[in-house]
Design a protein around this motif. Structure first.
Motif, PDB file in Angstrom:
ATOM      1  N   ASP A 224       0.828  -1.205   0.000  1.00  0.00           N
ATOM      2  CA  ASP A 224       0.000   0.000   0.000  1.00  0.00           C
ATOM      3  C   ASP A 224       0.865   1.260   0.000  1.00  0.00           C
ATOM      4  N   ARG A 225       2.053   1.180   0.589  1.00  0.00           N
ATOM      5  CA  ARG A 225       2.947   2.347   0.633  1.00  0.00           C
ATOM      6  C   ARG A 225       3.813   2.442  -0.616  1.00  0.00           C
ATOM      7  N   VAL A 226       4.087   1.312  -1.270  1.00  0.00           N
ATOM      8  CA  VAL A 226       4.931   1.293  -2.468  1.00  0.00           C
ATOM      9  C   VAL A 226       4.128   0.603  -3.584  1.00  0.00           C
ATOM     10  N   PRO A 227       3.318   1.371  -4.315  1.00  0.00           N
ATOM     11  CA  PRO A 227       2.366   0.784  -5.269  1.00  0.00           C
ATOM     12  C   PRO A 227       2.973  -0.139  -6.330  1.00  0.00           C
ATOM     13  N   PHE A 228       4.209   0.094  -6.759  1.00  0.00           N
ATOM     14  CA  PHE A 228       4.763  -0.761  -7.814  1.00  0.00           C
ATOM     15  C   PHE A 228       5.035  -2.187  -7.340  1.00  0.00           C
ATOM     16  N   LEU A 229       4.931  -2.440  -6.036  1.00  0.00           N
ATOM     17  CA  LEU A 229       5.082  -3.801  -5.523  1.00  0.00           C
ATOM     18  C   LEU A 229       3.781  -4.602  -5.591  1.00  0.00           C
ATOM     19  N   LYS A 230       2.681  -3.940  -5.865  1.00  0.00           N
ATOM     20  CA  LYS A 230       1.391  -4.639  -5.920  1.00  0.00           C
ATOM     21  C   LYS A 230       1.363  -5.596  -7.104  1.00  0.00           C
ATOM     22  N   THR A 231       0.759  -6.752  -6.879  1.00  0.00           N
ATOM     23  CA  THR A 231       0.626  -7.729  -7.961  1.00  0.00           C
ATOM     24  C   THR A 231      -0.790  -7.768  -8.515  1.00  0.00           C
ATOM     25  N   HIS A 232      -1.739  -7.120  -7.824  1.00  0.00           N
ATOM     26  CA  HIS A 232      -3.128  -7.108  -8.263  1.00  0.00           C
ATOM     27  C   HIS A 232      -3.679  -5.685  -8.158  1.00  0.00           C
ATOM     28  N   PRO A 233      -4.570  -5.321  -9.069  1.00  0.00           N
ATOM     29  CA  PRO A 233      -5.202  -4.007  -8.958  1.00  0.00           C
ATOM     30  C   PRO A 233      -6.173  -3.983  -7.773  1.00  0.00           C
ATOM     31  N   THR A 234      -6.530  -2.797  -7.338  1.00  0.00           N
ATOM     32  CA  THR A 234      -7.510  -2.669  -6.262  1.00  0.00           C
ATOM     33  C   THR A 234      -8.877  -3.127  -6.768  1.00  0.00           C
ATOM     34  N   SER A 235      -9.767  -3.378  -5.845  1.00  0.00           N
ATOM     35  CA  SER A 235     -11.130  -3.785  -6.233  1.00  0.00           C
ATOM     36  C   SER A 235     -11.791  -2.709  -7.076  1.00  0.00           C
ATOM     37  N   LEU A 236     -11.601  -1.455  -6.709  1.00  0.00           N
ATOM     38  CA  LEU A 236     -12.214  -0.366  -7.479  1.00  0.00           C
ATOM     39  C   LEU A 236     -11.650  -0.300  -8.897  1.00  0.00           C
ATOM     40  N   GLN A 237     -10.335  -0.506  -9.035  1.00  0.00           N
ATOM     41  CA  GLN A 237      -9.750  -0.502 -10.384  1.00  0.00           C
ATOM     42  C   GLN A 237     -10.271  -1.690 -11.190  1.00  0.00           C
ATOM     43  N   ARG A 238     -10.429  -2.826 -10.551  1.00  0.00           N
ATOM     44  CA  ARG A 238     -10.963  -4.005 -11.238  1.00  0.00           C
ATOM     45  C   ARG A 238     -12.370  -3.731 -11.728  1.00  0.00           C
ATOM     46  N   GLN A 239     -13.188  -3.070 -10.883  1.00  0.00           N
ATOM     47  CA  GLN A 239     -14.549  -2.749 -11.284  1.00  0.00           C
ATOM     48  C   GLN A 239     -14.560  -1.842 -12.522  1.00  0.00           C
ATOM     49  N   LYS A 240     -13.683  -0.847 -12.542  1.00  0.00           N
ATOM     50  CA  LYS A 240     -13.609   0.063 -13.699  1.00  0.00           C
ATOM     51  C   LYS A 240     -13.225  -0.708 -14.960  1.00  0.00           C
ATOM     52  N   ASN A 241     -12.246  -1.598 -14.840  1.00  0.00           N
ATOM     53  CA  ASN A 241     -11.805  -2.385 -15.993  1.00  0.00           C
ATOM     54  C   ASN A 241     -12.916  -3.310 -16.486  1.00  0.00           C
ATOM     55  N   ILE A 242     -13.602  -3.966 -15.560  1.00  0.00           N
ATOM     56  CA  ILE A 242     -14.693  -4.879 -15.920  1.00  0.00           C
ATOM     57  C   ILE A 242     -15.830  -4.105 -16.563  1.00  0.00           C
ATOM     58  N   ASP A 243     -16.128  -2.927 -16.021  1.00  0.00           N
ATOM     59  CA  ASP A 243     -17.180  -2.080 -16.584  1.00  0.00           C
ATOM     60  C   ASP A 243     -16.917  -1.787 -18.064  1.00  0.00           C
ATOM     61  N   ALA A 244     -15.666  -1.546 -18.399  1.00  0.00           N
ATOM     62  CA  ALA A 244     -15.308  -1.266 -19.791  1.00  0.00           C
ATOM     63  C   ALA A 244     -15.488  -2.491 -20.689  1.00  0.00           C
ATOM     64  N   LEU A 245     -15.373  -3.681 -20.107  1.00  0.00           N
ATOM     65  CA  LEU A 245     -15.494  -4.923 -20.876  1.00  0.00           C
ATOM     66  C   LEU A 245     -16.933  -5.438 -20.963  1.00  0.00           C
ATOM     67  N   LEU A 246     -17.846  -4.864 -20.173  1.00  0.00           N
ATOM     68  CA  LEU A 246     -19.213  -5.390 -20.094  1.00  0.00           C
ATOM     69  C   LEU A 246     -19.971  -5.435 -21.418  1.00  0.00           C
ATOM     70  N   PRO A 247     -19.882  -4.421 -22.278  1.00  0.00           N
ATOM     71  CA  PRO A 247     -20.660  -4.516 -23.532  1.00  0.00           C
ATOM     72  C   PRO A 247     -20.321  -5.774 -24.347  1.00  0.00           C
ATOM     73  N   LYS A 248     -19.058  -6.082 -24.467  1.00  0.00           N
ATOM     74  CA  LYS A 248     -18.644  -7.281 -25.214  1.00  0.00           C
ATOM     75  C   LYS A 248     -19.079  -8.551 -24.477  1.00  0.00           C
ATOM     76  N   ALA A 249     -18.956  -8.531 -23.150  1.00  0.00           N
ATOM     77  CA  ALA A 249     -19.357  -9.689 -22.356  1.00  0.00           C
ATOM     78  C   ALA A 249     -20.863  -9.919 -22.456  1.00  0.00           C
ATOM     79  N   MET A 250     -21.646  -8.852 -22.470  1.00  0.00           N
ATOM     80  CA  MET A 250     -23.102  -8.992 -22.588  1.00  0.00           C
ATOM     81  C   MET A 250     -23.477  -9.631 -23.923  1.00  0.00           C
ATOM     82  N   LYS A 251     -22.758  -9.286 -24.986  1.00  0.00           N
ATOM     83  CA  LYS A 251     -23.024  -9.914 -26.285  1.00  0.00           C
ATOM     84  C   LYS A 251     -22.740 -11.410 -26.212  1.00  0.00           C
TER      85      LYS A 251
END
Length: 95
Positions: free
Chosen positions: A46-73
């Motif tokens: 949390d103090r050194v972001p480049f050590l993170k191996t996974h995005p935050t839940s909020l970032q994941r939600q934003k990414n998934i939101d962008a993919l939803l139209p294709k997924a809905m099809k």
């Protein structure tokens, strides 16, 4: 992010509603917020972001939101899709 995209594609093709993935990350974001509010110690990632191996839940939600139209099809085209979000009927077992 790639694993989320692949998972969203697979679940959509398998007949699971894509919004279910957002529901999961809503819950995970709440868990993260509750942990922070309760004063749980901050990890080094949390103090050194480049050590993170996974995005935050909020970032994941934003990414998934962008993919939803294709997924809905894919979901709408899936031969495995149920007509409602209710669980499948129980299959009778053979005695």
């Amino acid at each position: 992010m790639e694993a989320d995209a692949v998972g969203l594609r697979f679940m959509s093709m398998a007949g699971y509603h894509p919004n279910s993935m957002l529901d999961l990350w809503d819950i995970m974001a709440l868990v993260e917020e509750e942990a922070a509010a309760s004063g749980e110690p901050i990890s080094i990632t949390d103090r050194v972001p480049f050590l993170k191996t996974h995005p935050t839940s909020l970032q994941r939600q934003k990414n998934i939101d962008a993919l939803l139209p294709k997924a809905m099809k894919m979901y709408n085209d899936s031969p495995f899709r149920r007509s409602s979000r209710s669980p499948p009927k129980e299959v009778a077992s053979n005695p």
